[in-house]
Design a protein around this motif. Structure first.
Motif, PDB file in Angstrom:
ATOM      1  N   GLU A  35       2.242  -4.072  -5.780  1.00  0.00           N
ATOM      2  CA  GLU A  35       3.499  -3.563  -5.248  1.00  0.00           C
ATOM      3  C   GLU A  35       3.248  -2.276  -4.471  1.00  0.00           C
ATOM      4  OE1 GLU A  35       6.368  -3.192  -8.428  1.00  0.00           O
ATOM      5  OE2 GLU A  35       5.940  -5.253  -9.120  1.00  0.00           O
ATOM      6  N   GLY A  36       3.634  -2.281  -3.193  1.00  0.00           N
ATOM      7  CA  GLY A  36       3.321  -1.176  -2.297  1.00  0.00           C
ATOM      8  C   GLY A  36       3.794   0.184  -2.767  1.00  0.00           C
ATOM      9  N   ASP A  37       4.982   0.281  -3.359  1.00  0.00           N
ATOM     10  CA  ASP A  37       5.485   1.592  -3.797  1.00  0.00           C
ATOM     11  C   ASP A  37       4.630   2.156  -4.920  1.00  0.00           C
ATOM     12  OD1 ASP A  37       6.523  -0.482  -5.463  1.00  0.00           O
ATOM     13  OD2 ASP A  37       8.152   0.822  -6.142  1.00  0.00           O
ATOM     14  N   LYS A  38       4.184   1.315  -5.840  1.00  0.00           N
ATOM     15  CA  LYS A  38       3.326   1.773  -6.935  1.00  0.00           C
ATOM     16  C   LYS A  38       1.895   2.008  -6.434  1.00  0.00           C
ATOM     17  CE  LYS A  38       5.838  -0.219 -10.843  1.00  0.00           C
ATOM     18  NZ  LYS A  38       7.056  -0.644 -10.194  1.00  0.00           N
ATOM     19  N   ARG A  39       1.386   1.104  -5.600  1.00  0.00           N
ATOM     20  CA  ARG A  39       0.021   1.225  -5.076  1.00  0.00           C
ATOM     21  C   ARG A  39      -0.140   2.479  -4.214  1.00  0.00           C
ATOM     22  NH1 ARG A  39      -0.125  -3.333  -2.655  1.00  0.00           N
ATOM     23  NH2 ARG A  39       0.022  -2.471  -0.557  1.00  0.00           N
ATOM     24  N   SER A  40       0.952   2.912  -3.547  1.00  0.00           N
ATOM     25  CA  SER A  40       0.871   4.093  -2.681  1.00  0.00           C
ATOM     26  C   SER A  40       0.608   5.373  -3.470  1.00  0.00           C
ATOM     27  CB  SER A  40       2.155   4.249  -1.862  1.00  0.00           C
ATOM     28  OG  SER A  40       3.238   4.625  -2.689  1.00  0.00           O
ATOM     29  N   LYS A  41       0.773   5.338  -4.778  1.00  0.00           N
ATOM     30  CA  LYS A  41       0.567   6.522  -5.612  1.00  0.00           C
ATOM     31  C   LYS A  41      -0.900   6.739  -5.977  1.00  0.00           C
ATOM     32  CE  LYS A  41       5.181   6.139  -7.454  1.00  0.00           C
ATOM     33  NZ  LYS A  41       6.015   5.934  -8.629  1.00  0.00           N
ATOM     34  N   GLY A  85      -0.029   2.331   0.480  1.00  0.00           N
ATOM     35  CA  GLY A  85       1.219   1.582   0.404  1.00  0.00           C
ATOM     36  C   GLY A  85       1.125   0.318   1.248  1.00  0.00           C
ATOM     37  N   GLY A  86       2.263  -0.314   1.425  1.00  0.00           N
ATOM     38  CA  GLY A  86       2.319  -1.522   2.242  1.00  0.00           C
ATOM     39  C   GLY A  86       2.649  -2.744   1.422  1.00  0.00           C
ATOM     40  N   ASP A  87       3.282  -3.699   2.075  1.00  0.00           N
ATOM     41  CA  ASP A  87       3.726  -4.920   1.410  1.00  0.00           C
ATOM     42  C   ASP A  87       2.630  -5.971   1.331  1.00  0.00           C
ATOM     43  OD1 ASP A  87       6.302  -3.915   1.045  1.00  0.00           O
ATOM     44  OD2 ASP A  87       6.964  -4.640   3.006  1.00  0.00           O
ATOM     45  N   VAL A  88       2.732  -6.799   0.317  1.00  0.00           N
ATOM     46  CA  VAL A  88       1.864  -7.967   0.138  1.00  0.00           C
ATOM     47  C   VAL A  88       2.773  -9.182   0.095  1.00  0.00           C
ATOM     48  CG1 VAL A  88       0.305  -9.187  -1.423  1.00  0.00           C
ATOM     49  CG2 VAL A  88       0.088  -6.702  -1.130  1.00  0.00           C
ATOM     50  N   GLU A  89       2.503 -10.146   0.950  1.00  0.00           N
ATOM     51  CA  GLU A  89       3.223 -11.419   0.909  1.00  0.00           C
ATOM     52  C   GLU A  89       2.572 -12.255  -0.192  1.00  0.00           C
ATOM     53  OE1 GLU A  89       4.589 -14.925   4.013  1.00  0.00           O
ATOM     54  OE2 GLU A  89       3.239 -13.359   4.693  1.00  0.00           O
ATOM     55  N   PRO A  90       3.282 -12.511  -1.311  1.00  0.00           N
ATOM     56  CA  PRO A  90       2.669 -13.043  -2.531  1.00  0.00           C
ATOM     57  C   PRO A  90       2.342 -14.534  -2.495  1.00  0.00           C
ATOM     58  CG  PRO A  90       5.015 -12.772  -2.872  1.00  0.00           C
ATOM     59  CD  PRO A  90       4.706 -12.247  -1.490  1.00  0.00           C
ATOM     60  N   ARG A  91       1.363 -14.873  -1.674  1.00  0.00           N
ATOM     61  CA  ARG A  91       0.890 -16.265  -1.592  1.00  0.00           C
ATOM     62  C   ARG A  91      -0.430 -16.277  -0.843  1.00  0.00           C
ATOM     63  NH1 ARG A  91       1.285 -18.220   3.462  1.00  0.00           N
ATOM     64  NH2 ARG A  91       2.649 -17.132   4.907  1.00  0.00           N
ATOM     65  N   ILE A  92      -1.243 -17.284  -1.100  1.00  0.00           N
ATOM     66  CA  ILE A  92      -2.484 -17.444  -0.345  1.00  0.00           C
ATOM     67  C   ILE A  92      -2.108 -17.642   1.124  1.00  0.00           C
ATOM     68  CG2 ILE A  92      -4.485 -18.935   0.040  1.00  0.00           C
ATOM     69  CD1 ILE A  92      -4.509 -19.418  -2.995  1.00  0.00           C
TER      70      ILE A  92
END
Length: 180
Positions: A32-38, A42-49
């Protein structure tokens, strides 16, 4: 457990950490970008191969230490990189092809497994084309994974820029004799 990454093969480094659980919480901090940015970017991940991965690096979000001049723009303004999801198995495995790092693209894989009340995180970064790239990436992951641990334990974030160059030099020394 040794915090240093271990060279697995030519151009690949592996890190292992035991982190406080539960596994779903660690998964969220990786995907999750908001948590990973800490702790990383940051940034979004489209949750699929085949999904898109946006990696927005702005280190002023993870440390209040002043950056070296070579990293000032990325630290202050940010830098966007991208990737493509190559494995998606929540909450156990997430992998992506990392584009835009210079050199050839590389591949990153996170593996999570339960270890009692802890979570074993294994991170493997493949296809690092040069020794300099491997030392830079190894020192970066070493520091970022430390910041992840700080986030999960509620500890004050440890230093980043103040130890980055020394840690990169240590990884370069550890990699002497390795052929890429």
């Amino acid at each position: 457990m040794n915090d240093y990454g271990v060279v697995l093969e030519s151009g690949a480094v592996r890190f292992e950490r035991l982190l406080p659980g539960p596994i779903e919480r660690v998964w969220a901090y990786i995907t999750e970008g908001d948590k990973r940015s800490k702790w990383f970017c940051g940034g979004d991940v489209e949750p699929r191969i085949g999904g898109e991965v946006a990696l927005f690096f702005k280190h002023s979000r993870i440390t209040d230490e002043p950056p070296p001049d070579s990293a000032r723009k990325m630290n202050d303004e940010g830098a966007l990189m991208s990737g493509t999801v190559t494995a998606w198995d929540p909450p156990h495995r997430f992998a992506f092809n990392w584009l835009g790092m210079g050199d050839p693209d590389s591949d990153v894989e996170f593996q999570l497994s339960e270890a009692g009340d802890k979570v074993r995180l294994v991170l493997i970064h493949h296809r690092l084309a040069t020794k300099d790239r491997m030392a830079m990436i190894s020192s970066g992951w070493h520091l970022h994974l430390g910041l992840l641990e700080d986030q999960l334990t509620g500890a004050r974030p440890r230093g980043f820029w103040s130890v980055h160059d020394q840690l990169k030099a240590e990884y370069a020394e550890r990699q002497k004799g390795i052929t890429l």
